[in-house]
Design a protein around this motif. Structure first.
Motif, PDB file in Angstrom:
ATOM      1  N   CYS A   1       0.742  -1.264  -0.251  1.00  0.00           N
ATOM      2  CA  CYS A   1       0.114   0.074  -0.041  1.00  0.00           C
ATOM      3  C   CYS A   1       1.011   1.131  -0.074  1.00  0.00           C
ATOM      4  O   CYS A   1       1.486   1.569   0.963  1.00  0.00           O
ATOM      5  CB  CYS A   1      -1.032  -0.003   1.352  1.00  0.00           C
ATOM      6  N   PHE A   2       0.681   2.214  -1.001  1.00  0.00           N
ATOM      7  CA  PHE A   2       1.903   2.774  -1.186  1.00  0.00           C
ATOM      8  C   PHE A   2       1.290   4.225  -0.458  1.00  0.00           C
ATOM      9  O   PHE A   2       2.049   5.043  -0.207  1.00  0.00           O
ATOM     10  CB  PHE A   2       1.963   3.491  -2.721  1.00  0.00           C
ATOM     11  N   THR A   3      -0.066   4.171   0.035  1.00  0.00           N
ATOM     12  CA  THR A   3      -0.520   5.444   0.961  1.00  0.00           C
ATOM     13  C   THR A   3       0.283   5.324   2.222  1.00  0.00           C
ATOM     14  O   THR A   3       0.262   6.573   2.885  1.00  0.00           O
ATOM     15  CB  THR A   3      -1.902   5.169   1.248  1.00  0.00           C
ATOM     16  N   LEU A   4       0.914   4.428   2.772  1.00  0.00           N
ATOM     17  CA  LEU A   4       1.481   4.421   3.719  1.00  0.00           C
ATOM     18  C   LEU A   4       2.795   5.348   3.664  1.00  0.00           C
ATOM     19  O   LEU A   4       2.863   6.148   4.757  1.00  0.00           O
ATOM     20  CB  LEU A   4       1.962   2.734   4.316  1.00  0.00           C
ATOM     21  N   PRO A   5       3.713   5.090   2.723  1.00  0.00           N
ATOM     22  CA  PRO A   5       4.896   6.126   2.716  1.00  0.00           C
ATOM     23  C   PRO A   5       4.252   7.538   2.511  1.00  0.00           C
ATOM     24  O   PRO A   5       4.748   8.490   2.755  1.00  0.00           O
ATOM     25  CB  PRO A   5       5.740   5.977   1.590  1.00  0.00           C
ATOM     26  N   VAL A   6       3.061   7.811   1.778  1.00  0.00           N
ATOM     27  CA  VAL A   6       2.492   8.968   1.622  1.00  0.00           C
ATOM     28  C   VAL A   6       2.347   9.580   2.660  1.00  0.00           C
ATOM     29  O   VAL A   6       2.395  10.939   2.988  1.00  0.00           O
ATOM     30  CB  VAL A   6       1.389   9.007   0.558  1.00  0.00           C
TER      31      VAL A   6
END
Length: 166
Positions: free
Chosen positions: A149-154
């Protein structure tokens, strides 16, 4: 106060992404509406233009990654919300931090899952096929073992940006 709303929107996006694999459009719409209101009330007409520029920049810069299916539409729309809150300069920094953190997470996952070599070979095979045929195909294909889930580093990059680190 706007920083709290931004953190709430990005935090909710992480939770939804982890649970469903998507960032819901109503969350994006609420984030864009709230960002435009904050920017307009804080900075007047300049804030509105800052909102538009900050919201448009991620779309312009990241569209190619969506085209090749290297980044999801929800991630790009979330960056547009972040740009609406932060403006063009700070959203660019936030995106750079997100990709840097995402690269570190990817490397750790590839090593931990023991698929680093396979993914490097896949990448070069993809580039070779693209070069030979000149035809586009989605990069990701059916390889789901390398996803996260790329939203985590975002979210973490937003924490750094609104926390005054960047």
């Amino acid at each position: 106060m706007s920083s709290l709303f931004l953190l709430a929107v990005t935090g909710a996006a992480v939770l939804w992404d982890i649970r469903t694999g998507k960032v819901p459009n109503f969350l994006i719409a609420a984030g864009l509406g709230t960002a435009s209101w904050f920017r307009l009330t804080e900075l007047g007409i300049f804030g509105f233009w800052s909102f538009l520029g900050g919201s448009a920049l991620p779309l312009l810069l990241l569209a190619v990654l969506f085209y090749f299916r290297m980044l999801g539409a929800g991630d790009i729309k979330l960056f547009c919300v972040i740009g609406g809150f932060l403006g063009t300069e700070r959203v660019f920094i936030c995106m750079a931090l997100s990709f840097l953190m995402g690269a570190v997470i990817s490397l750790v996952l590839l090593i931990k899952r023991r698929i680093f070599k396979a993914r490097v070979l896949y990448f070069f095979a993809y580039i070779g096929k693209l070069y030979q045929t000149g035809k586009y195909s989605p990069y990701r294909g059916k390889a789901r073992e390398a996803e996260f889930c790329f939203t985590l580093p975002v979210f973490f990059s937003v924490l750094l940006c609104v926390g005054g680190v960047y």
